[in-house]
Design an enzyme around this catalytic site. Structure first.
Site, short mmCIF file in Angstrom:
data_model
loop_
_atom_site.label_atom_id
_atom_site.label_comp_id
_atom_site.label_asym_id
_atom_site.label_seq_id
_atom_site.Cartn_x
_atom_site.Cartn_y
_atom_site.Cartn_z
N CYS A 1 -45.69 -73.83 21.04
CA CYS A 1 -45.93 -74.64 22.25
C CYS A 1 -47.17 -75.54 22.16
O CYS A 1 -47.06 -76.76 22.32
CB CYS A 1 -46.06 -73.73 23.47
SG CYS A 1 -44.52 -72.89 23.91
N LYS B 1 -24.73 -65.97 15.38
CA LYS B 1 -25.77 -65.48 16.29
C LYS B 1 -25.15 -64.97 17.58
O LYS B 1 -25.54 -63.92 18.11
CB LYS B 1 -26.78 -66.59 16.58
CG LYS B 1 -27.94 -66.16 17.46
CD LYS B 1 -28.90 -67.33 17.66
CE LYS B 1 -30.12 -66.92 18.45
NZ LYS B 1 -31.06 -68.06 18.68
N GLY C 1 -52.14 -72.31 17.59
CA GLY C 1 -50.88 -72.76 17.01
C GLY C 1 -49.71 -72.23 17.81
O GLY C 1 -49.80 -72.05 19.03
N ARG D 1 -45.09 -66.21 27.38
CA ARG D 1 -45.87 -66.04 26.16
C ARG D 1 -45.10 -65.15 25.20
O ARG D 1 -44.62 -64.08 25.60
CB ARG D 1 -47.22 -65.40 26.47
CG ARG D 1 -48.12 -66.22 27.40
CD ARG D 1 -49.25 -65.36 27.93
NE ARG D 1 -48.73 -64.26 28.75
CZ ARG D 1 -49.47 -63.24 29.17
NH1 ARG D 1 -50.75 -63.16 28.82
NH2 ARG D 1 -48.93 -62.29 29.92
N ASN E 1 -50.56 -75.96 29.47
CA ASN E 1 -50.71 -75.65 28.05
C ASN E 1 -51.86 -76.43 27.42
O ASN E 1 -52.59 -75.90 26.58
CB ASN E 1 -49.41 -75.93 27.30
CG ASN E 1 -48.46 -74.74 27.33
OD1 ASN E 1 -48.78 -73.70 27.90
ND2 ASN E 1 -47.31 -74.89 26.74
N LYS F 1 -47.22 -78.84 19.79
CA LYS F 1 -46.30 -79.91 20.18
C LYS F 1 -46.61 -80.44 21.58
O LYS F 1 -46.45 -81.64 21.84
CB LYS F 1 -44.84 -79.44 20.08
CG LYS F 1 -44.36 -78.50 21.15
CD LYS F 1 -42.89 -78.15 20.93
CE LYS F 1 -42.34 -77.26 22.02
NZ LYS F 1 -42.23 -77.95 23.33
N LYS G 1 -49.46 -65.14 16.25
CA LYS G 1 -50.18 -64.20 17.10
C LYS G 1 -49.55 -62.83 16.91
O LYS G 1 -48.42 -62.71 16.45
CB LYS G 1 -50.12 -64.61 18.58
CG LYS G 1 -48.71 -64.62 19.14
CD LYS G 1 -48.69 -65.07 20.61
CE LYS G 1 -49.15 -63.99 21.55
NZ LYS G 1 -48.90 -64.33 22.96
#
Length: 436
Positions: free
Chosen positions: A258, A38, A255, A152, A206, A261, A319
């Site tokens: 973030c 990576k 969902g 976001r 959140n 959890k 999303k």
């Protein structure tokens, strides 16, 4: 503030965006990861994350020399003014945040960080983590600072460069102000506070948003039962400045990486403090109930039984604007449909490959072939522009279940299909109330 030497540990959504954006406003940034492959891709300017503007920002940082990528944190941290921890803090056993990555990095670099270098948690961490890090470090000359992110997915670069606020907390006030100063170029309001308060801000924000989404989904269910239209109801609510327009869209449940959890983590934090957070638990329960309502709606659309029903799914990411499948409500719905024996064909413009319980295709029209129902699960704008007359020709059934209220109902109905949205019991056939 003069440019600082910054090390960012972790190159996921938060770390890569943080590093690239800090480099773009003049700091010298080294991004660190344990994945050598990576790191090599990023050093060559190849960004795997679907995030508008991020690849371009990484490219400019590499070209300017202000951004670099390396494997291993020890060498990089030895020459840093500030080290950002942007490592995963996933949901662990019982819903508590798993801090093993944070603790591992702290142990790795704790003896090489220069005196006065700020160790900054950007990852979402429970209240008390700054204190825990100080204990692990065992050094009084390294200030520990909480600087939660409010990014976001799909708009992370814009959110970083044009923030609503910068939140920084530490029991070392001078260090907190120094970290806040790293963002001076952004001209955003800063909230400088103690470490515990800063750590709680992210969870509080959140979990408020999750509660707001659960509330609007419950109101949408009430609209269906009362014959009201959720679109008109939320428009009327959104004009109230105390409420605002954001997070008033009903859907298949919330969902992503973030909200699930963080809501579970805050309930555990509250339990540890001896507080029963009933309101937040109700929001979590309502989210599960919303998924179940969606399943029931789809089952009703195909005649009551999902066994053997052929269902086309439009959207898999949690999303639009991202390829992130973590805790996606679309996948949650799909898994239940598959468990009940439905045959699923799915399309998402940002998701390919194989997924359990379904066939993933690369053309949205393929999901309609022989389908008893087509279900919209992610709010990709391209779904609005589909040729619904053609989809109707491809389908065996006529049911369209729009869990995002994304489509123009009249276009679907005029194609000879049925349409069901969320909270729109009258199938949106009546004109909306004009706003004067």
């Amino acid at each position: 503030m003069s440019p600082a030497r910054i090390v960012v540990v972790g190159t996921g959504y938060v770390g890569l965006t943080t590093g690239a954006c800090l480099a773009s406003i003049g700091h010298q940034v080294t991004c660190v990861d344990v994945d050598a492959a990576k790191v090599a891709r990023l050093a060559a300017g190849r960004v795997d994350i679907l995030e508008p503007g991020l690849a371009e920002l990484v490219g400019r940082g590499l070209t300017s020399g202000r951004l670099s990528f390396v494997v291993g944190a020890r060498t990089a941290a030895a020459g840093a003014d500030g080290v950002f921890l942007c490592v995963p803090t996933p949901m662990g056993a019982g819903g508590a945040a798993d801090l093993r990555a944070v603790e591992a990095v702290t142990a790795e670099i704790g003896d090489v960080i220069p005196p006065g270098c700020a160790l900054i948690t950007k990852s979402t961490v429970p209240v008390g983590t700054s204190r825990r890090i100080r204990e692990l470090l065992g050094r009084s000359d390294v200030p520990v600072v909480s600087n939660p992110e409010f990014l976001r997915e799909g708009t992370a670069v814009a959110d970083f460069l044009h923030p609503d606020r910068i939140v920084v907390g530490s029991d070392d006030l001078a260090a907190a102000h120094w970290v806040a100063g790293l963002y001076d170029e952004l001209a955003a309001p800063s909230v400088v506070t103690d470490a515990a308060s800063a750590e709680l801000v992210k969870y509080a924000a959140n979990c408020f948003l999750a509660t707001k989404l659960s509330y609007v989904n419950a109101i949408a269910e009430l609209c269906e039962r009362l014959g009201a239209d959720i679109e008109a109801v939320t428009e009327g609510m959104g004009h109230d400045r105390r409420i605002g327009r954001s997070f008033l869209k009903p859907g298949p449940g919330w969902g992503g990486s973030c909200l699930p959890k963080d809501t579970h983590a805050l309930t555990r934090i509250a339990e540890a403090a001896g507080f029963e957070f009933g309101l937040l638990r109700a929001a979590i329960d309502e989210n599960v109930a919303q998924r179940d309502r969606i399943i029931a709606k789809i089952a009703g659309a195909v005649g009551g039984s999902l066994a053997g029903a052929r269902i086309g799914l439009l959207g898999l990411a949690f999303k639009a604007g991202t390829n992130d499948l973590r805790d996606s409500p679309a996948l949650a719905v799909a898994s239940v449909l598959a468990a009940h024996g439905a045959e699923l064909t799915a399309y998402d413009p940002a998701v390919g490959g194989e997924l359990p319980g379904m066939v993933v295709v690369d053309d949205p029209y393929q999901v309609a072939k022989g389908a008893d129902a087509v279900v919209v699960l992610t709010e990709w704008d391209e779904f609005r522009r589909l040729d619904w007359v053609y989809l109707a020709e491809l389908m065996d059934g006529d049911a369209v279940v729009d869990t995002r209220n994304l489509l123009e109902p009249r276009r679907v109905l005029d194609a000879g299909l049925s349409w069901q949205g969320i909270g729109r019991a009258r199938e949106a056939l009546f004109p909306r109330t004009a706003v004067s």
